[in-house]
Design a protein around this motif. Structure first.
Motif, mmCIF file in Angstrom:
data_model
loop_
_atom_site.group_PDB
_atom_site.id
_atom_site.type_symbol
_atom_site.label_atom_id
_atom_site.label_comp_id
_atom_site.label_asym_id
_atom_site.label_seq_id
_atom_site.Cartn_x
_atom_site.Cartn_y
_atom_site.Cartn_z
ATOM 1 N N ILE A 135 27.066 21.931 -34.553
ATOM 2 C CA ILE A 135 25.871 21.808 -35.396
ATOM 3 C C ILE A 135 25.404 23.183 -35.849
ATOM 4 O O ILE A 135 25.041 23.388 -37.013
ATOM 5 N N VAL B 51 27.237 25.829 -36.376
ATOM 6 C CA VAL B 51 28.105 26.292 -37.455
ATOM 7 C C VAL B 51 27.764 25.565 -38.753
ATOM 8 O O VAL B 51 27.668 26.174 -39.824
ATOM 9 N N LEU B 52 27.551 24.268 -38.630
ATOM 10 C CA LEU B 52 27.257 23.505 -39.838
ATOM 11 C C LEU B 52 25.952 23.963 -40.472
ATOM 12 O O LEU B 52 25.852 24.084 -41.695
ATOM 13 N N ILE C 232 26.615 27.099 -42.352
ATOM 14 C CA ILE C 232 27.353 26.898 -43.595
ATOM 15 C C ILE C 232 26.490 26.193 -44.635
ATOM 16 O O ILE C 232 26.438 26.596 -45.796
ATOM 17 N N PHE C 233 25.794 25.161 -44.190
ATOM 18 C CA PHE C 233 25.042 24.398 -45.186
ATOM 19 C C PHE C 233 23.858 25.193 -45.718
ATOM 20 O O PHE C 233 23.457 25.005 -46.863
ATOM 21 N N MET D 161 25.321 26.883 -48.377
ATOM 22 C CA MET D 161 25.631 26.041 -49.518
ATOM 23 C C MET D 161 24.372 25.567 -50.229
ATOM 24 O O MET D 161 24.435 25.130 -51.374
ATOM 25 N N LEU E 176 23.784 26.668 -53.594
ATOM 26 C CA LEU E 176 24.576 26.079 -54.669
ATOM 27 C C LEU E 176 23.751 25.089 -55.477
ATOM 28 O O LEU E 176 23.924 24.951 -56.691
ATOM 29 N N PHE F 127 27.039 31.208 -53.464
ATOM 30 C CA PHE F 127 27.149 30.828 -52.073
ATOM 31 C C PHE F 127 26.504 31.880 -51.185
ATOM 32 O O PHE F 127 26.690 33.073 -51.387
ATOM 33 N N LEU F 128 25.719 31.399 -50.216
ATOM 34 C CA LEU F 128 25.078 32.282 -49.241
ATOM 35 C C LEU F 128 23.999 33.176 -49.835
ATOM 36 O O LEU F 128 23.689 34.220 -49.286
ATOM 37 N N SER F 129 23.445 32.775 -50.967
ATOM 38 C CA SER F 129 22.321 33.540 -51.487
ATOM 39 C C SER F 129 21.105 33.168 -50.656
ATOM 40 O O SER F 129 20.737 32.007 -50.561
ATOM 41 N N PHE G 30 19.600 30.308 -41.452
ATOM 42 C CA PHE G 30 20.970 30.739 -41.276
ATOM 43 C C PHE G 30 21.166 31.301 -39.877
ATOM 44 O O PHE G 30 22.101 30.946 -39.153
ATOM 45 N N ILE H 265 23.403 30.413 -36.498
ATOM 46 C CA ILE H 265 24.232 31.359 -35.759
ATOM 47 C C ILE H 265 23.889 31.300 -34.273
ATOM 48 O O ILE H 265 24.749 31.183 -33.404
ATOM 49 N N ASN I 33 31.185 29.730 -57.621
ATOM 50 C CA ASN I 33 31.108 29.205 -56.260
ATOM 51 C C ASN I 33 32.352 28.437 -55.840
ATOM 52 O O ASN I 33 32.665 28.341 -54.664
ATOM 53 N N VAL J 6 34.869 21.215 -38.629
ATOM 54 C CA VAL J 6 33.752 21.097 -37.694
ATOM 55 C C VAL J 6 33.267 19.650 -37.626
ATOM 56 O O VAL J 6 32.985 19.123 -36.553
ATOM 57 N N PHE K 290 33.169 15.558 -34.463
ATOM 58 C CA PHE K 290 32.318 14.445 -34.056
ATOM 59 C C PHE K 290 33.064 13.114 -34.017
ATOM 60 O O PHE K 290 32.514 12.104 -33.663
ATOM 61 N N LEU L 275 33.656 35.859 -56.880
ATOM 62 C CA LEU L 275 32.430 35.275 -56.321
ATOM 63 C C LEU L 275 31.778 36.320 -55.428
ATOM 64 O O LEU L 275 32.396 36.828 -54.502
ATOM 65 N N PHE M 81 29.285 36.828 -52.665
ATOM 66 C CA PHE M 81 28.505 36.058 -51.705
ATOM 67 C C PHE M 81 27.101 36.605 -51.654
ATOM 68 O O PHE M 81 26.891 37.822 -51.571
ATOM 69 N N GLY M 82 26.162 35.712 -51.718
ATOM 70 C CA GLY M 82 24.765 36.123 -51.689
ATOM 71 C C GLY M 82 24.357 36.889 -52.928
ATOM 72 O O GLY M 82 23.314 37.530 -52.938
ATOM 73 N N GLU M 83 25.178 36.837 -53.950
ATOM 74 C CA GLU M 83 24.894 37.530 -55.210
ATOM 75 C C GLU M 83 24.718 39.022 -55.025
ATOM 76 O O GLU M 83 24.011 39.666 -55.804
ATOM 77 N N ASP N 57 22.355 38.913 -44.581
ATOM 78 C CA ASP N 57 22.252 38.719 -46.012
ATOM 79 C C ASP N 57 23.376 39.413 -46.782
ATOM 80 O O ASP N 57 24.220 38.765 -47.392
ATOM 81 N N MET O 93 28.931 34.432 -40.913
ATOM 82 C CA MET O 93 29.236 33.009 -40.845
ATOM 83 C C MET O 93 30.638 32.792 -40.256
ATOM 84 O O MET O 93 30.839 31.970 -39.362
ATOM 85 N N VAL P 208 30.856 33.391 -36.561
ATOM 86 C CA VAL P 208 30.457 32.263 -35.735
ATOM 87 C C VAL P 208 31.577 31.233 -35.698
ATOM 88 O O VAL P 208 31.816 30.604 -34.661
#
Lengths: 112, 140, 493, 804
Positions: free
Chosen positions: B74, B76-77, B80-81, B84, B87, B93-95, B117, B121, C3, C17, C21, C59, C61-63, D766, D773, D776
């Motif tokens: 969870i 990690v998710l 990542i999310f 995302m 988006l 990504f990851l802004s 985020f 972690i 992206n 991941v 589950f 891309l 990342f994080g702009e 950041d 990421m 991890v």
């Protein structure tokens, strides 16, 4: 300071190499751990030592030490932790399974 | 493992709380002071490690019935999310972004996606470290 | 902002991941992972098309604009490899789904496979040196787990060696990054390239580049392949196929990137060393391939030969040889996967690992036998199979570069490839059958399907190589003109 | 012109259809289905004779891989036309013959005919391709189909052995040829043979010219079974006899000759070419015939005879290439006649050798053996077969009134002319040619007679045969009868052949000589009493004498015992390379990890250290160093001592704790170096790691002592010091070589950019969040990995091969 630390890194690398060349797995793991320490030290040295304040923005300080190597080392530490713990578990399992920690007995056969 | 380490156990209970608090503090303060997701997570998990050392695995597990693999997953998710999420707003990504809210109790509070985020972690770290510990110590 | 570039890496991670589950639902695991990779493959294809239309994509990342943030850079070279890797992964997963190794499936076989390919795709795409290290670690950690998943004795002991050597190379990698950062103060590869060009690659940087050469050679199995034959022999079929197809290729990719984008100013030193190493690799691989009767070892040494062969292209360092290497890489990813699936299936069917212990499989499994023959010819670079174009261009490039000895070694090595596999074919497939019809183990259509599709691919790719040509031309163009990559990876508009 | 492509592809496509036809219509005899293909091909190519004999060529091209200049380009000229007719013509007869030869019930006919058609298409591809790489493709395809046909009875060990041998030698030669082709392409930037021929003058001085020549000849020699590569051909006789007749005498083995002919306009006139082609050819001619005499197996005899005849043609092509030395001139026209003889013999050989193979097949089929020690006296039982064998053998021996006589005479003429050449130091060596040719011809005569006499004459001994001999069915006899008819017809009407086929082929090989007076000779059986006729007479007389005294002089074969034959050499080479490889690989692939690490460290020191020293990049410039305070120095000292202490630790617990001390000291350093985040992380990680270490060690035994002998320790110490020194030297040089400002000053605006005051944390969360990421993810994999590693255990009972 940089030179001194570099020399220390050299010493650590030597020790690590010596340990890595052992036939006992535990020594080898220790060698790998020491090698990672050495490289973390080296990485921070590469950014220059004590060339400024702690890289946390405040009003008092004008210059900061190079923060990027610190971030990299942090990542590296975590990764080496991951690797080391997996390897330790593997070593433990291997001993459990074949009853030795001697690499000489892990050579395997050539099947013919 | 060890039944008679009463002193250790008592000390541990106290220490664990201190460490836990410290861990949370580290996690939260990371943005402006030393600390952050990793360190917070590691500290938190070291508290658990201490628990496992002081008590046996079964009783700790009975007290905190969590599947730590899933905690890690969870974590990690979440990380990542969170990445995302940007988006959805047409960002890369990851802004990360942050906003300030006026909350009743806390007053003006900054809420940054970074925090989310980092919580992912931290959760991931906690899950993993404890999974490792439990797996090995259970087997031993 | 593209992206979509993140997806070849992120999607497998998410899926991997999430599948955690569904531990006790093997069918969800199987088909979920296959489906994920199909999506990844389609996405990769569309990125590849986009690269052809719009040029190099990036891309941030994080702009965070390069060189400050991490970027993914997709050029045709990277995308070709991503696409091919994803394709071969689909087929290996498909094989695994039909092989139904439930013991391992319950212990997260598919999540680990997905994480492995995530690391591989990430390594191909990243434009940041340190991020490359991290992607490597994702891939390697997953490979460590897969290496030992199952806990058989051989897996454990070979795993220890495999992991230690890789750990060592990871630390060397970090060492190299430290040195490079110390000299150049940056991590973005395009930016590094710019700064190296500006400094004119002084001798110190050449020295550091050799350190990187060693690091990536360890991963690629160039000369330093000691970990390879043993570990590949200890794995379950689908995993070994994926390892053979991908792991070394990431090292090869890194070698190509670093010696075409970063350290291309002193080819008389660096590329000469690479050439010598390539020859050593081919020779070592060739003699290894005919030394043993264990089919897995033979297959493993064939991996090594191919690495040397591909590196001839880098050592020759001209447009033809680069094109050749790219063609060959694409081919080799598919065919090495096929070879290991075949070899693994043979062992599955017969329970024997040595080729002199079995005979006459052709009688029992004719289609399977023909696929093996195709594999053999394709690996030998015989036209019209997919290896030919690459072989041809590598040879041409090496000749143009005047590397005659290298040409001789390279083409002799393909004779060794043929011979080593021909022995398997003659012994195991021809001859009187040693298996009675009633004792014959059923070869499920699903398992055969992966092999069959790969065989069709190697023929189809061979005949239809012109479909790939524009991508390869473009990729080689970027490799030989680093400024194209730099423009694509650094410009800010 | 699409049609020619189509005719190459028709057999190949049919090959793939044959198994399906066989399945769909199990009652059909696949042979009849197959037969339609070569007949169709034959009639097509016959219909092209008028066009080609009018000195025109037909070309066409379909693109394949444009980026590589690979086009499926065809080129039909006189040379390729002869070959196509042989392929389709002999092909038809062989298929017809095989219908009666192979049992429909016992044999897998669908495989047989599929391979045969595959070969047919491949062979047509070889002789019709104008693109080097496509030619190579078809070339290897002929090798592969031959491989499959030789191993048609793959349950036999000898078949597999023969198949492997032919594969290795011919495919190996093919690879050499490919390199030669690539060299040509590098020189000329084209893949088209015709364009290369046109560029001949501009590439002659290129440094790759001679290597390309040699490599291409390697391809030709292996394929055409030239000494010493001929050893595969006798073993190829394991194939069914129709295959031997078709591939291994009439067509495939002539691909090498075709190649030589095709490339004569490119390489002809070059001394290396001349000597290699004619020298290897003439020696092969002799060696093949000499060895053929000692064979007891009729098929083996024919195999060696084929080798010999191939050598004969090869040498003729070589001798003829001399005509191109110094350009075409009327003085050299005499040498071109060798090539004419070669072409003529090519056709003749296909007719009589094809017939002979079929005859042997009939004998084998009829009596169940091919061993001449068992055969004899079949004359009365198999009269037609006998007649056919006489026609074939006498033609092979060079006797009139058969076509072999004509070409044999022309061969003598050619070697005699060669003897008078004034180039290539032939004045010294030239005499060898007629002498060897003559001796070889004597042996040829002897073995040709053996075929007839030993099989059909001599006393009949039933008890040694497996079956009752009987004359073969008319179906089986039909093909050899047709071939024998050609043998005779060509003797009486050779000039017809010359006009329609040989002349255009000559123009194809030697375009510069076109239309010159005397370029196309008039073939006549009688040309007066000359040296050639004398040589033939000598051959016959000496041959008869030697044949009858064979048992007295056959001891000379003991000089070449089986043990030391080339064949044994080949076997030894394979075995030795396998065992040698094993020895070598075992030697360094010990499976012992420290060994591997030795190699890795050693290699690293060698390459990186070597570059460092040789490039002179060592710099030492401590001027920028930060000052060292006392307690820092003390800490450095402690760490040094701790590290070294690990080496001498008596128990692994001590070592682990020392390692912990090391880790904590580093944390302290991080504090000193203004890295609080690192210090914290290092502290916690070190703690957790140490706990892990202890957990894992709990059940492990105390560590064993390392080998302390100096032999083990010395290299360890050297490598360790070397690694340490190398690390330091590079690091110091790097510090003295700060070429650029670090990008990290950008991050000092972290608060404005990303809203965080802790720069390190902002980078992690950041700026470089992606790393974090993935990190991890790495940790996650490790965690789950540990779990699986501990929980999933292989069932007891050792390693089982994955099967469950």
């Amino acid at each position: 300071m940089e030179t001194v630390i570099t020399l220390l890194v050299g010493l650590l690398v030597s020790v690590a190499t010596y340990l890595l060349l052992s036939k006992n797995v535990i020594r080898v793991v220790l060698g790998s751990a020491i090698l990672s320490h050495a490289i973390h030290l080296l990485l921070i040295t590469m950014g220059g030592l004590k060339k400024g304040g702690v890289p946390i923005l405040g009003d008092k300080v004008e210059t900061y030490v190079d923060a990027l190597p610190q971030a990299l080392i942090l990542t590296a530490i975590v990764i080496s932790f991951a690797v080391t713990s997996f390897f330790l578990a593997l070593m433990y399992r291997t001993y459990q399974s074949i009853g030795t920690d001697n690499l000489h007995e892990m050579r395997g056969t050539n099947d013919e | 493992m060890r039944e008679n380490d009463l002193i250790l156990q008592t000390v541990s209970k106290v220490a664990v709380f201190i460490i836990l608090t410290f861990g949370v503090y580290l996690f939260l303060s990371g943005h402006h002071n030393p600390g952050g997701g990793f360190i917070g997570g590691l500290t938190l998990s070291s508290a658990f490690v201490l628990l496992y050392l002081a008590f046996d695995v079964e009783s700790v597990n009975a007290g905190i019935p969590l599947n730590y693999k899933m905690v890690a997953a969870i974590g990690v998710l979440i990380a990542i999310f969170t990445g995302m999420g940007s988006l959805l707003f047409g960002r890369a990504f990851l802004s990360q972004s942050s906003a300030y809210f006026n909350l009743p109790v806390f007053g003006k509070t900054g809420f940054a996606t970074v925090t989310l985020f980092e919580s992912g972690i931290a959760l991931g770290v906690v899950g993993v470290v404890i999974t490792i510990m439990i797996s090995i110590s259970e087997d031993v | 902002m593209n992206n979509i570039l993140a997806f070849p890496m992120i999607l497998p991670i998410i899926a991997g991941v999430l599948l955690l589950f569904f531990r006790l639902k093997p069918n969800v695991q199987r088909w979920g992972s296959v489906l994920t990779m199909v999506v990844v493959f389609l996405i990769s294809l569309s990125i590849l098309e986009k690269v052809m239309d719009e040029g190099i994509l990036r891309l941030d990342f994080g702009e965070w604009a390069p060189p400050f943030g991490i970027t993914f850079v997709a050029d045709a070279f990277a995308m070709l490899l991503v696409t091919t890797s994803s394709l071969v992964t689909i087929l290996c997963l498909l094989y695994a789904a039909f092989a139904k190794d439930e013991k391992r499936e319950k212990f997260f076989l598919y999540p680990f496979l997905l994480l492995l390919i995530a690391g591989v795709n990430g390594a191909f795409l990243t434009g940041d040196l340190f991020n490359l290290f991290v992607c490597f670690e994702v891939m390697l950690l997953a490979s460590y787990v897969l290496m030992t998943l199952g806990g058989e004795k051989k897996q454990l002991t070979e795993g220890i060696k495999y992991i230690l050597i890789n750990i060592l190379s990871s630390w060397f990698f970090l060492l190299g990054i430290a040195y490079l950062y110390g000299t150049l103060g940056t991590l973005n590869m395009a930016h590094l390239s710019q700064r190296i060009a500006e400094a004119g690659q002084p001798p110190l940087l050449t020295t550091i580049s050799i350190l990187f050469l060693i690091v990536f050679s360890l991963k690629a199995g160039l000369v330093l392949y000691f970990w390879l034959p043993g570990s590949y022999g200890a794995l379950p079929t689908a995993v070994s196929a994926l390892f053979a197809a991908l792991l070394t290729k990431v090292g090869v990719y890194a070698l190509f990137r670093s010696f075409t984008l970063l350290f291309y100013h002193e080819p008389s030193i660096t590329h000469t060393i690479i050439g010598v190493m390539a020859m050593m690799t081919m020779i070592g691989g060739s003699i290894g391939a005919i030394a043993y009767k264990d089919v897995r070892k033979i297959a493993a040494y064939n991996v090594i030969i191919a690495i040397g062969f591909i590196l001839v292209g880098l050592a020759s360092n001209n447009i033809e040889s680069m094109q050749g290497s790219i063609y060959y890489l694409v081919h080799d990813i598919l065919v090495k996967g096929l070879l290991f699936l075949m070899v693994g299936t043979v062992i599955y069917l017969t329970g024997k690992t040595r080729f002199d212990q079995v005979s006459g499989l052709m009688t029992n499994y004719p289609l399977f036998g023909w696929i093996f023959l195709i594999t053999l010819l394709s690996l030998g670079g015989i036209p019209p199979f997919s290896g030919f174009a690459g072989k041809l261009l590598i040879g041409k490039g090496a000749l143009v570069a005047g590397e005659y000895v290298m040409v001789a070694v390279a083409f002799l090595s393909s004779l060794f490839v043929l011979y080593s596999l021909l022995r398997i074919f003659l012994h195991m497939f021809w001859g009187e059958t040693s298996i009675l019809k009633k004792n014959q183990i059923y070869l499920s259509k699903g398992m055969l399907a992966s092999c069959f599709i790969l065989a069709v691919l190697t023929i189809g790719l061979g005949l239809g190589m012109s479909v790939v040509s524009p991508y390869v031309t473009d990729a080689a163009n970027v490799l030989t003109n680093p400024h194209l990559y730099i423009e694509g990876a650094l410009n800010n508009d | 012109m699409i049609s020619i492509h189509a005719f190459i592809l028709i057999p190949i496509l049919t090959a793939f259809l044959i198994p399906f036809i066989g399945k769909q219509f199990p009652k059909w005899h696949l042979g009849w289905v197959t037969l339609a293909v070569p007949i169709l091909l034959f009639s097509f190519f016959v219909s092209k004779i008028p066009v080609i004999s009018a000195n025109r060529t037909i070309t066409g091209s379909i693109p394949w891989i444009r980026a590589l200049d690979l086009h499926f380009a065809v080129y039909l000229d006189g040379l390729s036309l002869i070959f196509t007719l042989l392929i389709a013509g002999v092909g038809s007869l062989v298929v017809l013959y095989s219908i009666f030869y192979l049992s429909k019930e016992k044999e897998s006919l669908s495989h047989f005919y599929a391979y045969l058609l595959l070969f047919m298409g491949a062979m047509l591809g070889v002789v019709l391709s104008d693109n080097l790489m496509v030619l190579y493709l078809f070339w290897e395809l002929t090798s592969i189909s031959s491989f499959l046909l030789i191993a048609f009875w793959f349950h036999r060990k000898k078949s597999r052995y023969g198949a492997q041998k032919s594969f290795l030698i011919t495919v190996g030669g093919g690879i050499a040829m490919l390199v030669g082709f690539i060299m040509l392409q590098v020189m000329t930037a084209t893949n088209s043979v015709q364009e290369i021929i046109a560029m001949r003058d501009s590439i002659q001085d290129h440094e790759l010219f001679v290597p390309a020549l040699v490599l291409i000849l390697l391809g030709a020699f292996t394929k055409s079974a030239q000494f010493p590569f001929h050893i595969w051909l006798p073993d190829a006789m394991e194939a069914p006899t129709p295959v031997s007749a078709y591939l291994h005498s009439a067509t495939m083995v002539k691909a090498g000759l075709f190649l030589v002919a095709r490339f004569t306009p490119v390489f002809g006139g070059e001394a290396t070419w001349f000597w290699l082609v004619s020298g290897v050819g003439i020696f092969t001619m002799f060696w093949g015939s000499f060895t053929a005499v000692r064979q007891n197996d009729l098929k083996a005899l024919l195999a060696y005879s084929t080798i010999s005849q191939l050598g004969l043609m090869m040498s003729l092509f070589g001798l003829g290439s001399a005509a191109l030395q110094g350009g075409a001139s009327i003085d050299s026209i005499i040498y071109t006649q060798a090539i004419f003889a070669a072409l003529f013999h090519l056709v003749n050989h296909a007719t009589f050798k094809g017939a002979l193979f079929m005859v042997v097949g009939i004998v084998d089929h009829g009596v169940g053996t091919r061993d001449v020690r068992k055969l004899g006296g079949l004359l009365s039982l198999m009269p037609i077969t006998f007649t056919l064998s006489v026609i074939g053998s006498f033609s092979m021996a060079g006797l009139p009134p058969f076509n072999g006589f004509l070409s044999k005479e022309m061969f003598f003429t050619a070697v005699l002319n060669a003897h008078e050449m004034s180039m290539f130091s032939m004045d010294t060596w030239g005499l060898l040619f007629p002498v060897i040719a003559w001796i070889g011809s004597i042996f040829t005569f002897i073995y040709s007679m053996f075929i007839v006499f030993r099989t059909f004459l001599r006393p009949y001994r039933r008890e040694r045969l497996e079956k009752d001999p009987h004359e073969a069915s008319i179906g089986m006899l039909l093909s050899p009868i047709i071939l024998c008819t050609f043998v005779i017809l060509l003797f009486f009407f050779p000039n017809l052949l010359s006009k329609y086929l040989l002349a255009p082929a000559m123009n194809g090989i030697l375009p510069t000589y076109q239309n010159m007076e005397g370029f196309i000779p008039k073939i006549s059986a009688w040309h007066g009493f000359n040296l050639e006729l004398l040589m033939t007479a000598g051959v016959v007389i000496l041959g008869i004498i030697l044949m009858n005294t064979y048992r007295f002089w056959n001891v000379i074969y003991d000089l070449f015992p089986e043990k030391r034959s080339l064949d044994r050499g080949y076997q030894w080479l394979l075995a030795a390379s396998e065992s040698g490889s094993k020895k070598a690989t075992d030697h360094y692939m010990t499976g012992f990890l420290p060994n591997y690490l030795y190699y890795i460290f050693g290699f690293l020191l060698l390459t990186v250290g070597g570059t460092l020293f040789l490039s002179g990049s060592i710099v030492f410039d401590p001027s920028n160093d930060a000052p060292v305070s006392l307690y820092e120095a003390i800490f450095v000292g402690i760490m040094g001592i701790t590290a070294v202490g690990i080496l001498f630790a008596k128990s692994r617990m001590t070592a682990t704790l020392l390692n912990g001390v090391l880790g904590y000291s580093i944390a302290v350093f991080f504090v000193l170096f203004k890295a609080p985040d690192l210090a914290l992380t290092q502290l916690v990680v070190e703690t957790v790691t140490t706990v892990l270490f202890l957990l894992c060690f709990y059940h492990l035994p105390e560590w064993s002592k390392e080998d302390r002998s100096w032999k083990v320790r010395f290299p360890k110490i050297i490598l360790s010091i070397g690694m340490g020194a190398l690390t330091v030297l590079i690091a110091l040089s790097v510090q003295g070589n700060n070429l650029f400002e670090s990008i990290s000053s950008y991050f000092e605006d972290s608060y404005e950019l990303a809203g965080g005051r802790n720069i390190v944390n902002t980078i992690l969360g950041d700026f470089r969040a992606f790393d974090t990421m993935l990190e991890v993810v790495v940790l996650f994999i490790a965690g789950i990995g540990v779990y699986t590693l501990v929980k999933l255990k292989a069932p007891q009972g050792g390693d089982k091969i994955e099967r469950k």
